[in-house]
Write a protein that holds these residues in place. Structure first.
Motif, short mmCIF file in Angstrom:
data_model
loop_
_atom_site.label_atom_id
_atom_site.label_comp_id
_atom_site.label_asym_id
_atom_site.label_seq_id
_atom_site.Cartn_x
_atom_site.Cartn_y
_atom_site.Cartn_z
N GLY A 9 0.81 -1.22 0.00
CA GLY A 9 0.00 0.00 0.00
C GLY A 9 0.84 1.26 0.00
O GLY A 9 0.53 2.23 -0.70
N THR A 65 -6.91 -0.64 4.58
CA THR A 65 -6.57 -0.31 3.20
C THR A 65 -6.83 1.16 2.93
O THR A 65 -6.04 1.84 2.26
CB THR A 65 -7.39 -1.17 2.22
OG1 THR A 65 -7.21 -2.54 2.51
CG2 THR A 65 -6.96 -0.91 0.78
N SER A 111 -5.23 -4.69 -1.10
CA SER A 111 -6.67 -4.80 -0.88
C SER A 111 -7.06 -6.19 -0.42
O SER A 111 -8.01 -6.36 0.36
CB SER A 111 -7.44 -4.44 -2.16
OG SER A 111 -7.25 -3.09 -2.50
#
Length: 315
Positions: free
Chosen positions: A12, A252, A244
């Motif tokens: 991420g 997330t 995800s």
């Protein structure tokens, strides 16, 4: 599972670092409209995605349902075409800092949207994270909103925020139930569909737009949109899809803050200046908000859904 979460967080952050480039891309191709930037980027994305997916196209598409194709079309519009048109317009009208500020609200919006999902952390445990993020965004906005002279830019940025929040929530829920394809394959499928949608956008973008550009400007434009397509659409989207699947939706959502942080960093480098006191404080607060969210999720373990459980409805 803890290691899987760490990898998801790393993916991420990396996606945010690459996505931050989109805030300076409009400045690298001056004179081109938001429609042209969006159409060019996603035409390039579609071509690259089609080439990468070509060897396994039949095998991958054979596993897709009609609902999957509808989701791909919707995600292509919400998370790509509409989002980037609005974002490019916001950057051109209001500047990098203002656009970064508004898009920086996405972690709060996505976290709130995912707070009622199965196994989500209770909202009361997320309040410290949300408060830190809100304080950081307030620091960034203290000067950005007061010095931005274009309400059109702010409205475009808010529209981009809504579009991105819809995409992030929708994409996470689709990926949770679309177990027949990998995150990388899904990203490429979104690219192919978005490329087809960009063909429709190309008519008003390039045929109906007044003004001419020299050959050097066109080559620069092609280089910018192709680079953004490869890095931000293909590479970063694959990282985001991994995150995800590895992380709860609320966590997330917090990862999106890194797009804001890196967008601001690239903006400072582009403008050849150091951050102000308020901007420095905002960076510290936003990072602290993500850390607080990660701490709130520590110890949680995703549980296998019972047999016959129905997937989450799409927004």
């Amino acid at each position: 599972m803890v290691e899987h979460h760490r990898r998801g967080i790393a993916a991420g952050i990396a996606a945010g670092a690459v996505w931050g480039l989109i805030f300076v891309a409009p400045g690298l191709a001056p004179g081109f409209t938001p429609l042209q930037l969006s159409a060019g980027r996603y035409l390039a994305y579609g071509i690259i995605a089609a080439l990468l997916l070509a060897p396994t196209w039949r095998a991958v598409t054979a596993r897709l349902t009609a609902a999957d194709w509808r989701a791909l079309a919707g995600l292509g519009l919400a998370g790509n075409i509409v989002y980037y048109v609005l974002l490019a317009a916001a950057v051109q009208a209001g500047g990098v800092a203002m656009a970064s500020l508004v898009i920086g609200l996405a972690p709060i919006a996505i976290t709130l949207a995912g707070s009622r999902d199965r196994h989500a952390v209770p909202l009361r445990r997320l309040m410290p994270s949300l408060a830190l993020s809100a304080a950081g965004l307030a620091c960034i906005g203290r000067d950005a909103l007061s010095t931005s002279g274009s309400p059109v830019g702010l409205l475009c940025a808010l529209g981009a925020l809504v579009s991105w929040t819809l995409y992030a929530v929708w994409n996470s829920r689709v990926l949770a139930r679309a177990g027949t394809v990998s995150g990388g394959q899904w990203s490429l499928l979104v690219g192919v569909v978005t490329g087809l949608e960009a063909l429709v956008l190309a008519v008003p973008a390039f045929v109906w737009t007044e003004g001419a550009h020299e050959a050097a400007a066109w080559w620069r434009f092609i280089g910018v949109v192709s680079t953004v397509a490869l890095l931000c659409s293909v590479f970063a989207n694959t990282l985001w899809n991994f995150a995800s699947r590895a992380l709860p939706l609320a966590l997330t959502g917090q990862m999106v803050v890194f797009e804001t942080l890196f967008g601001l960093l690239y903006g400072f480098l582009w403008e050849a200046r150091l951050p102000t006191r308020y901007e420095s404080a905002a960076i510290v607060l936003l990072v602290a908000g993500v850390v607080a969210c990660a701490v709130a999720h520590r110890g949680d373990r995703p549980r296998r859904a019972p047999a016959g459980a129905q997937p989450q409805p799409l927004p």
